[in-house]
Design an enzyme around this catalytic site. Structure first.
Site, PDB file in Angstrom:
ATOM      1  N   HIS A  10       6.163  -0.599  -2.442  1.00  0.00           N
ATOM      2  CA  HIS A  10       5.694   0.090  -3.652  1.00  0.00           C
ATOM      3  C   HIS A  10       5.687   1.605  -3.501  1.00  0.00           C
ATOM      4  O   HIS A  10       4.983   2.306  -4.223  1.00  0.00           O
ATOM      5  CB  HIS A  10       4.289  -0.405  -4.035  1.00  0.00           C
ATOM      6  N   ASP A  27      -0.636   4.118   0.984  1.00  0.00           N
ATOM      7  CA  ASP A  27      -1.224   5.008   1.993  1.00  0.00           C
ATOM      8  C   ASP A  27      -0.387   4.957   3.277  1.00  0.00           C
ATOM      9  O   ASP A  27       0.564   4.181   3.386  1.00  0.00           O
ATOM     10  CB  ASP A  27      -2.700   4.634   2.253  1.00  0.00           C
ATOM     11  N   ASN A  46      -8.322 -12.840   3.793  1.00  0.00           N
ATOM     12  CA  ASN A  46      -8.886 -12.115   2.655  1.00  0.00           C
ATOM     13  C   ASN A  46     -10.395 -12.296   2.677  1.00  0.00           C
ATOM     14  O   ASN A  46     -10.903 -13.259   3.241  1.00  0.00           O
ATOM     15  CB  ASN A  46      -8.303 -12.676   1.342  1.00  0.00           C
ATOM     16  N   CYS A  67      11.771  21.155  -7.093  1.00  0.00           N
ATOM     17  CA  CYS A  67      12.409  20.139  -6.254  1.00  0.00           C
ATOM     18  C   CYS A  67      13.028  20.853  -5.055  1.00  0.00           C
ATOM     19  O   CYS A  67      13.700  21.868  -5.212  1.00  0.00           O
ATOM     20  CB  CYS A  67      13.486  19.396  -7.044  1.00  0.00           C
ATOM     21  N   GLU A  98     -12.029 -13.020   0.153  1.00  0.00           N
ATOM     22  CA  GLU A  98     -12.268 -14.165  -0.734  1.00  0.00           C
ATOM     23  C   GLU A  98     -10.911 -14.777  -1.078  1.00  0.00           C
ATOM     24  O   GLU A  98      -9.881 -14.116  -0.926  1.00  0.00           O
ATOM     25  CB  GLU A  98     -12.997 -13.727  -2.016  1.00  0.00           C
ATOM     26  N   GLY A 157      -5.358  -9.181   2.624  1.00  0.00           N
ATOM     27  CA  GLY A 157      -5.998  -8.265   1.678  1.00  0.00           C
ATOM     28  C   GLY A 157      -5.191  -7.983   0.434  1.00  0.00           C
ATOM     29  O   GLY A 157      -5.161  -6.844  -0.038  1.00  0.00           O
ATOM     30  N   THR A 158      -4.563  -9.024  -0.098  1.00  0.00           N
ATOM     31  CA  THR A 158      -3.825  -8.827  -1.356  1.00  0.00           C
ATOM     32  C   THR A 158      -4.235  -9.893  -2.357  1.00  0.00           C
ATOM     33  O   THR A 158      -4.466 -11.047  -1.995  1.00  0.00           O
ATOM     34  CB  THR A 158      -2.291  -8.790  -1.109  1.00  0.00           C
ATOM     35  N   ASN A 195       0.824  -1.207   0.000  1.00  0.00           N
ATOM     36  CA  ASN A 195       0.000   0.000   0.000  1.00  0.00           C
ATOM     37  C   ASN A 195       0.856   1.254   0.000  1.00  0.00           C
ATOM     38  O   ASN A 195       1.930   1.294   0.599  1.00  0.00           O
ATOM     39  CB  ASN A 195      -0.937   0.012   1.206  1.00  0.00           C
TER      40      ASN A 195
HETATM   41  P1  NAD Z   1      -5.732  -5.592  -5.171  1.00  0.00           P
HETATM   42  O1  NAD Z   1      -6.684  -4.466  -5.323  1.00  0.00           O
HETATM   43  O2  NAD Z   1      -5.207  -6.257  -6.390  1.00  0.00           O
HETATM   44  O3  NAD Z   1      -6.452  -6.713  -4.289  1.00  0.00           O
HETATM   45  C1  NAD Z   1      -7.176  -6.383  -3.133  1.00  0.00           C
HETATM   46  C2  NAD Z   1      -7.444  -7.666  -2.354  1.00  0.00           C
HETATM   47  O4  NAD Z   1      -8.050  -7.314  -1.151  1.00  0.00           O
HETATM   48  C3  NAD Z   1      -8.364  -8.650  -3.083  1.00  0.00           C
HETATM   49  O5  NAD Z   1      -7.816  -9.951  -2.996  1.00  0.00           O
HETATM   50  C4  NAD Z   1      -9.672  -8.555  -2.284  1.00  0.00           C
HETATM   51  O6  NAD Z   1     -10.363  -9.792  -2.244  1.00  0.00           O
HETATM   52  C5  NAD Z   1      -9.159  -8.180  -0.913  1.00  0.00           C
HETATM   53  N1  NAD Z   1     -10.110  -7.425  -0.091  1.00  0.00           N
HETATM   54  C6  NAD Z   1     -10.962  -6.450  -0.473  1.00  0.00           C
HETATM   55  N2  NAD Z   1     -11.634  -5.980   0.581  1.00  0.00           N
HETATM   56  C7  NAD Z   1     -11.180  -6.652   1.660  1.00  0.00           C
HETATM   57  C8  NAD Z   1     -11.483  -6.606   3.052  1.00  0.00           C
HETATM   58  N3  NAD Z   1     -12.381  -5.754   3.563  1.00  0.00           N
HETATM   59  N4  NAD Z   1     -10.831  -7.459   3.887  1.00  0.00           N
HETATM   60  C9  NAD Z   1      -9.922  -8.340   3.410  1.00  0.00           C
HETATM   61  N5  NAD Z   1      -9.586  -8.426   2.096  1.00  0.00           N
HETATM   62  C10 NAD Z   1     -10.210  -7.582   1.238  1.00  0.00           C
HETATM   63  O7  NAD Z   1      -4.564  -5.078  -4.239  1.00  0.00           O
HETATM   64  P2  NAD Z   1      -3.044  -5.523  -4.051  1.00  0.00           P
HETATM   65  O8  NAD Z   1      -2.946  -6.997  -4.065  1.00  0.00           O
HETATM   66  O9  NAD Z   1      -2.560  -4.739  -2.893  1.00  0.00           O
HETATM   67  O10 NAD Z   1      -2.254  -5.003  -5.350  1.00  0.00           O
HETATM   68  C11 NAD Z   1      -2.537  -3.794  -5.933  1.00  0.00           C
HETATM   69  C12 NAD Z   1      -1.520  -2.665  -6.015  1.00  0.00           C
HETATM   70  O11 NAD Z   1      -2.334  -1.497  -5.915  1.00  0.00           O
HETATM   71  C13 NAD Z   1      -0.493  -2.490  -4.943  1.00  0.00           C
HETATM   72  O12 NAD Z   1       0.718  -2.412  -5.586  1.00  0.00           O
HETATM   73  C14 NAD Z   1      -0.775  -1.122  -4.291  1.00  0.00           C
HETATM   74  O13 NAD Z   1       0.377  -0.307  -4.325  1.00  0.00           O
HETATM   75  C15 NAD Z   1      -1.788  -0.456  -5.156  1.00  0.00           C
HETATM   76  N6  NAD Z   1      -2.930   0.141  -4.396  1.00  0.00           N
HETATM   77  C16 NAD Z   1      -2.740   0.654  -3.141  1.00  0.00           C
HETATM   78  C17 NAD Z   1      -3.811   1.167  -2.428  1.00  0.00           C
HETATM   79  C18 NAD Z   1      -3.554   1.731  -1.049  1.00  0.00           C
HETATM   80  O14 NAD Z   1      -2.432   2.136  -0.766  1.00  0.00           O
HETATM   81  N7  NAD Z   1      -4.555   1.761  -0.166  1.00  0.00           N
HETATM   82  C19 NAD Z   1      -5.087   1.143  -2.965  1.00  0.00           C
HETATM   83  C20 NAD Z   1      -5.259   0.616  -4.258  1.00  0.00           C
HETATM   84  C21 NAD Z   1      -4.160   0.115  -4.962  1.00  0.00           C
END
Ligand code: NAD
Length: 239
Positions: free
Chosen positions: A110, A95, A203, A137, A205, A177-178, A93
């Protein structure tokens, strides 16, 4: 269970979903309405820098409207109270919700929304506001050369020199949650297993790499992570 010392946690967008931040692959396959290759690749940035800067300006501004949820807080509590070994927190993430929940150490593989990187002098600075074309910068004073310090598709993830040894010495690896679609993070479970770690997926799912995990805890992170942490701390305290 054999003695549990070192824990490695990998979090993804799902851990922040209940705080109100959209995941990467929502039902529409888009990130906040955009194709990921348009807003999360060097090619997309070269094609339309204004669109990409605007996209991350909105994401950065959105951080001010959200707060950590129970999953971020439980992970922070585990990091603070686990005394049997180390707890390494790796996040995909961008954030800052883990930090705001009290996590003492977060490996942002990331990058981070609240940092900007200079394309000219490579310096990274903390930045909480918009990146505008006239923004200079803070180091080399050149305008128009700052980009979000985010690792885009096709770029090298950060901190692998810290992450690889942690995976090699983990007794327990948890992915929270990935989706298991983005590498190298999606391969961490197999890496940790190869070195003997027990593996758990939390997760809402099953993910794309679900079959690689020993244990599955299906549910929203706010509940599932809180329960998991309570069990770990209960076992540690002999409960
Ligand atoms: P992804 O969006 O590909 O997958 C999200 C996963 O979270 C899914 O498997 C989903 O089933 C699960 N999920 C959704 N809601 C949930 C909950 N309430 N509880 C548990 N699981 C839950 O995300 P990823 O695998 O992190 O890869 C995406 C890329 O996107 C990362 O590289 C990241 O940098 C970027 N990203 C970051 C943010 C953030 O910083 N918050 C947000 C969106 C995308």
């Amino acid at each position: 269970m054999s003695k549990l010392s070192n824990i490695v946690i990998l979090t993804g967008a799902g851990v922040s979903a209940e705080s109100g931040l959209a995941t990467f692959r929502g039902a529409d396959g888009l990130w906040e309405g955009h194709r990921v290759e348009d807003v999360a690749s060097p090619e997309g940035f070269a094609r339309d820098p204004a669109l990409v800067q605007h996209f991350y300006n909105l994401r950065r501004a959105a951080l001010k409207t959200v707060v950590p949820n129970a999953a971020h807080k439980a992970i922070a509590e585990l990091q603070q109270r686990w005394s049997a070994g180390t707890v390494t927190l790796i996040t995909q993430n961008v954030d800052d919700l883990h930090e705001r929940a009290g996590s003492p150490s977060v490996l942002h593989m990331h990058g981070e929304l609240l940092k900007v990187r200079c394309l000219r002098c490579e310096t990274v600075h903390t930045w909480h506001n918009d990146i505008t074309p006239d923004l200079e910068c803070m180091s080399c004073k050149k305008a128009g050369v700052l980009r979000p310090d985010i690792v885009w598709f096709g770029e090298m993830p950060y901190l692998m020199d810290d992450i690889n040894p942690a995976l090699a010495t983990a007794d327990l690896f948890a992915a929270i949650g990935t989706s298991g679609n983005v590498y190298p993070a999606a391969g961490f479970v197999r890496e940790a297993r190869r070195f003997g770690a027990r593996t758990v997926e939390i997760n809402i799912e099953p993910s794309g790499v679900s079959s690689a995990f020993d244990e599955h805890r299906i549910g929203p992170a706010s509940l599932a992570v809180t329960d998991w942490v309570a069990e770990l701390l209960g076992d540690q305290n002999g409960g």
